[in-house]
Design a protein around this motif. Structure first.
Motif, PDB file in Angstrom:
ATOM      1  N   GLY A 195       0.813  -1.205   0.000  1.00  0.00           N
ATOM      2  CA  GLY A 195       0.000   0.000   0.000  1.00  0.00           C
ATOM      3  C   GLY A 195       0.851   1.261   0.000  1.00  0.00           C
ATOM      4  O   GLY A 195       0.515   2.252  -0.668  1.00  0.00           O
ATOM      5  N   ILE A 196       1.965   1.225   0.740  1.00  0.00           N
ATOM      6  CA  ILE A 196       2.859   2.387   0.783  1.00  0.00           C
ATOM      7  C   ILE A 196       3.532   2.573  -0.565  1.00  0.00           C
ATOM      8  O   ILE A 196       3.605   3.688  -1.103  1.00  0.00           O
ATOM      9  N   ALA A 197       4.025   1.476  -1.130  1.00  0.00           N
ATOM     10  CA  ALA A 197       4.680   1.554  -2.438  1.00  0.00           C
ATOM     11  C   ALA A 197       3.720   2.078  -3.497  1.00  0.00           C
ATOM     12  O   ALA A 197       4.094   2.903  -4.340  1.00  0.00           O
ATOM     13  N   ALA A 198       2.479   1.605  -3.448  1.00  0.00           N
ATOM     14  CA  ALA A 198       1.483   2.049  -4.423  1.00  0.00           C
ATOM     15  C   ALA A 198       1.185   3.532  -4.260  1.00  0.00           C
ATOM     16  O   ALA A 198       1.049   4.265  -5.249  1.00  0.00           O
ATOM     17  N   ALA A 199       1.092   3.979  -3.023  1.00  0.00           N
ATOM     18  CA  ALA A 199       0.809   5.386  -2.770  1.00  0.00           C
ATOM     19  C   ALA A 199       1.932   6.278  -3.284  1.00  0.00           C
ATOM     20  O   ALA A 199       1.698   7.389  -3.773  1.00  0.00           O
ATOM     21  N   LEU A 200       3.156   5.792  -3.182  1.00  0.00           N
ATOM     22  CA  LEU A 200       4.314   6.559  -3.653  1.00  0.00           C
ATOM     23  C   LEU A 200       4.528   6.408  -5.154  1.00  0.00           C
ATOM     24  O   LEU A 200       5.321   7.149  -5.743  1.00  0.00           O
ATOM     25  N   CYS A 201       3.826   5.447  -5.761  1.00  0.00           N
ATOM     26  CA  CYS A 201       4.034   5.103  -7.178  1.00  0.00           C
ATOM     27  C   CYS A 201       5.441   4.559  -7.397  1.00  0.00           C
ATOM     28  O   CYS A 201       6.130   4.928  -8.359  1.00  0.00           O
ATOM     29  N   VAL A 202       5.859   3.678  -6.501  1.00  0.00           N
ATOM     30  CA  VAL A 202       7.137   2.992  -6.640  1.00  0.00           C
ATOM     31  C   VAL A 202       6.862   1.568  -7.098  1.00  0.00           C
ATOM     32  O   VAL A 202       6.036   0.863  -6.506  1.00  0.00           O
ATOM     33  N   VAL A 203       7.551   1.146  -8.157  1.00  0.00           N
ATOM     34  CA  VAL A 203       7.404  -0.219  -8.658  1.00  0.00           C
ATOM     35  C   VAL A 203       8.771  -0.895  -8.665  1.00  0.00           C
ATOM     36  O   VAL A 203       9.796  -0.236  -8.821  1.00  0.00           O
ATOM     37  N   ILE A 204       8.758  -2.193  -8.510  1.00  0.00           N
ATOM     38  CA  ILE A 204       9.995  -2.979  -8.519  1.00  0.00           C
ATOM     39  C   ILE A 204      10.149  -3.647  -9.875  1.00  0.00           C
ATOM     40  O   ILE A 204       9.245  -4.328 -10.356  1.00  0.00           O
ATOM     41  N   ILE A 205      11.313  -3.429 -10.491  1.00  0.00           N
ATOM     42  CA  ILE A 205      11.610  -4.032 -11.792  1.00  0.00           C
ATOM     43  C   ILE A 205      12.679  -5.103 -11.596  1.00  0.00           C
ATOM     44  O   ILE A 205      13.749  -4.830 -11.052  1.00  0.00           O
ATOM     45  N   GLU A 206      12.392  -6.304 -12.049  1.00  0.00           N
ATOM     46  CA  GLU A 206      13.355  -7.396 -11.925  1.00  0.00           C
ATOM     47  C   GLU A 206      13.672  -7.940 -13.312  1.00  0.00           C
ATOM     48  O   GLU A 206      13.235  -9.011 -13.703  1.00  0.00           O
ATOM     49  N   GLY A 207      14.442  -7.161 -14.045  1.00  0.00           N
ATOM     50  CA  GLY A 207      14.807  -7.556 -15.399  1.00  0.00           C
ATOM     51  C   GLY A 207      13.750  -7.084 -16.384  1.00  0.00           C
ATOM     52  O   GLY A 207      12.591  -7.480 -16.301  1.00  0.00           O
ATOM     53  N   GLU A 208      14.130  -6.220 -17.294  1.00  0.00           N
ATOM     54  CA  GLU A 208      13.168  -5.714 -18.278  1.00  0.00           C
ATOM     55  C   GLU A 208      12.845  -6.760 -19.338  1.00  0.00           C
ATOM     56  O   GLU A 208      11.811  -6.693 -19.995  1.00  0.00           O
ATOM     57  N   HIS A 209      13.748  -7.715 -19.494  1.00  0.00           N
ATOM     58  CA  HIS A 209      13.582  -8.771 -20.485  1.00  0.00           C
ATOM     59  C   HIS A 209      14.502  -9.907 -20.082  1.00  0.00           C
ATOM     60  O   HIS A 209      15.389  -9.726 -19.238  1.00  0.00           O
ATOM     61  N   PRO A 210      14.314 -11.105 -20.615  1.00  0.00           N
ATOM     62  CA  PRO A 210      15.198 -12.232 -20.260  1.00  0.00           C
ATOM     63  C   PRO A 210      16.666 -11.871 -20.476  1.00  0.00           C
ATOM     64  O   PRO A 210      17.047 -11.369 -21.524  1.00  0.00           O
ATOM     65  N   GLY A 211      17.459 -12.092 -19.439  1.00  0.00           N
ATOM     66  CA  GLY A 211      18.878 -11.791 -19.514  1.00  0.00           C
ATOM     67  C   GLY A 211      19.228 -10.373 -19.139  1.00  0.00           C
ATOM     68  O   GLY A 211      20.409 -10.012 -19.120  1.00  0.00           O
ATOM     69  N   SER A 212      18.226  -9.565 -18.847  1.00  0.00           N
ATOM     70  CA  SER A 212      18.491  -8.171 -18.491  1.00  0.00           C
ATOM     71  C   SER A 212      19.155  -8.066 -17.135  1.00  0.00           C
ATOM     72  O   SER A 212      18.836  -8.811 -16.207  1.00  0.00           O
ATOM     73  N   SER A 213      20.065  -7.110 -17.006  1.00  0.00           N
ATOM     74  CA  SER A 213      20.751  -6.877 -15.735  1.00  0.00           C
ATOM     75  C   SER A 213      20.095  -5.755 -14.946  1.00  0.00           C
ATOM     76  O   SER A 213      20.607  -5.365 -13.896  1.00  0.00           O
ATOM     77  N   TYR A 214      18.995  -5.242 -15.455  1.00  0.00           N
ATOM     78  CA  TYR A 214      18.350  -4.093 -14.814  1.00  0.00           C
ATOM     79  C   TYR A 214      17.362  -4.551 -13.746  1.00  0.00           C
ATOM     80  O   TYR A 214      16.277  -5.038 -14.036  1.00  0.00           O
ATOM     81  N   TYR A 215      17.768  -4.393 -12.500  1.00  0.00           N
ATOM     82  CA  TYR A 215      16.922  -4.678 -11.344  1.00  0.00           C
ATOM     83  C   TYR A 215      16.892  -3.411 -10.509  1.00  0.00           C
ATOM     84  O   TYR A 215      17.950  -2.921 -10.097  1.00  0.00           O
ATOM     85  N   ALA A 216      15.706  -2.874 -10.277  1.00  0.00           N
ATOM     86  CA  ALA A 216      15.660  -1.587  -9.591  1.00  0.00           C
ATOM     87  C   ALA A 216      14.267  -1.291  -9.070  1.00  0.00           C
ATOM     88  O   ALA A 216      13.275  -1.937  -9.430  1.00  0.00           O
ATOM     89  N   ALA A 217      14.230  -0.288  -8.189  1.00  0.00           N
ATOM     90  CA  ALA A 217      12.968   0.325  -7.797  1.00  0.00           C
ATOM     91  C   ALA A 217      12.838   1.592  -8.620  1.00  0.00           C
ATOM     92  O   ALA A 217      13.798   2.356  -8.758  1.00  0.00           O
ATOM     93  N   GLU A 218      11.669   1.804  -9.197  1.00  0.00           N
ATOM     94  CA  GLU A 218      11.449   2.986 -10.020  1.00  0.00           C
ATOM     95  C   GLU A 218      10.328   3.845  -9.455  1.00  0.00           C
ATOM     96  O   GLU A 218       9.302   3.326  -8.982  1.00  0.00           O
ATOM     97  N   LEU A 219      10.523   5.150  -9.521  1.00  0.00           N
ATOM     98  CA  LEU A 219       9.500   6.105  -9.110  1.00  0.00           C
ATOM     99  C   LEU A 219       8.721   6.510 -10.351  1.00  0.00           C
ATOM    100  O   LEU A 219       9.300   7.033 -11.309  1.00  0.00           O
ATOM    101  N   ARG A 220       7.410   6.272 -10.346  1.00  0.00           N
ATOM    102  CA  ARG A 220       6.591   6.509 -11.525  1.00  0.00           C
ATOM    103  C   ARG A 220       5.775   7.801 -11.415  1.00  0.00           C
ATOM    104  O   ARG A 220       4.720   7.928 -12.032  1.00  0.00           O
ATOM    105  N   GLN A 221       6.217   8.718 -10.600  1.00  0.00           N
ATOM    106  CA  GLN A 221       5.632  10.047 -10.558  1.00  0.00           C
ATOM    107  C   GLN A 221       6.752  11.035 -10.235  1.00  0.00           C
ATOM    108  O   GLN A 221       7.895  10.631 -10.014  1.00  0.00           O
ATOM    109  N   SER A 222       6.454  12.305 -10.212  1.00  0.00           N
ATOM    110  CA  SER A 222       7.494  13.298  -9.978  1.00  0.00           C
ATOM    111  C   SER A 222       8.010  13.210  -8.547  1.00  0.00           C
ATOM    112  O   SER A 222       7.319  12.725  -7.642  1.00  0.00           O
ATOM    113  N   VAL A 223       9.239  13.666  -8.369  1.00  0.00           N
ATOM    114  CA  VAL A 223       9.831  13.705  -7.029  1.00  0.00           C
ATOM    115  C   VAL A 223       8.970  14.557  -6.099  1.00  0.00           C
ATOM    116  O   VAL A 223       8.728  14.191  -4.941  1.00  0.00           O
ATOM    117  N   GLU A 224       8.476  15.676  -6.606  1.00  0.00           N
ATOM    118  CA  GLU A 224       7.667  16.575  -5.784  1.00  0.00           C
ATOM    119  C   GLU A 224       6.376  15.903  -5.327  1.00  0.00           C
ATOM    120  O   GLU A 224       5.998  15.998  -4.148  1.00  0.00           O
TER     121      GLU A 224
END
Length: 244
Positions: A195-224
């Motif tokens: 619920g907190i993550a959703a409210a902040l618009c934070v999503v967890i990415i675990e590989g954008e595609h097979p073999g991807s090294s990109y694992y991260a938390a992303e903010l899907r709205q403005s910092v403000e």
């Protein structure tokens, strides 16, 4: 928005990242609330780049293999100990495979320089060379076993030397997912209540595609906007744009 927040766990996560708060293991509810208020007055900041990727700017980026992997060279007493430690880390396996190749070269040169090194030494050399040449992937294990306890010290030093070397980012696919500033931020946000993550618009990415090294938390709205939500929820952290 009303959400139940485990303040103890939340604060412990921030403290583990380096936040300058102190929370005793047996802290009372009143003490936890006091530290929570302190944390809100001096929030922890995460950086957000232009892509929305969140990182913890206080985490030192990995420079050596020792920064990346929890490999321990001390306490190894037997060849089996050495093998068990090496096989726990694929880049270290790769290193020992190369060491094995070099050992074969050295041993062949030794026989060329001294064709009659003694029956026992000759047999040992031929066994090591045969093991590594016939099995380039795992022959190093037989080599470690053939060296016996007398060789443990040498292999310990090889591991220590490797740990001090710069990490090879060409082997990123073997790195722990949560390594570095980006990985530590991901680990923090994936522990948050959904619920907190959703409210902040934070999503967890675990590989954008097979073999991807990109694992991260992303903010899907403005910092403000995210900071406004964090403030309204009395969360002890905020976001800032990278470089500010």
């Amino acid at each position: 928005m009303s959400l139940t927040i485990n303040r103890r766990s939340f604060l412990q996560s921030l403290i583990a990242m380096g936040a300058g708060y102190f929370l005793a293991q047996d802290a009372t509810a009143a003490q936890i609330n006091q530290v929570w208020d302190q944390a809100n007055a001096n929030p922890w900041y995460f950086e957000v780049d232009d892509r929305g990727t969140i990182s913890d700017p206080d985490v030192k980026e990995n420079e050596t293999w020792d920064d990346v992997f929890s490999v321990c060279a001390s306490g190894l007493k037997t060849p089996s100990d050495v093998i068990d430690e090496v096989v726990s880390c694929q880049p270290l396996i790769n290193h020992f495979q190369k060491l094995g190749e070099r050992e074969v070269e050295y041993l062949k040169e030794e026989l060329e320089d001294d064709p009659s090194p003694g029956l026992r030494r000759r047999r040992h050399i031929l066994k090591v060379v045969e093991a590594i040449e016939e099995d380039p992937d795992d022959g190093w294990q037989t080599w470690v076993e053939l060296e016996g306890k007398a060789g443990v010290g040498r292999f310990q030093e090889e591991i220590k030397d490797w740990l001090s070397e710069p990490a090879d980012y060409n082997q990123w696919e073997f790195f722990p997912i949560n390594h570095g500033s980006q990985g530590q931020a991901k680990a923090f946000f994936e522990r948050l209540d959904d619920g907190i993550a959703a409210a902040l618009c934070v999503v967890i990415i675990e590989g954008e595609h097979p073999g991807s090294s990109y694992y991260a938390a992303e903010l899907r709205q403005s910092v403000e906007a995210a900071n406004a939500v964090a403030q309204s929820m009395h969360l002890p952290f905020r976001f800032k744009k990278e470089g500010t």
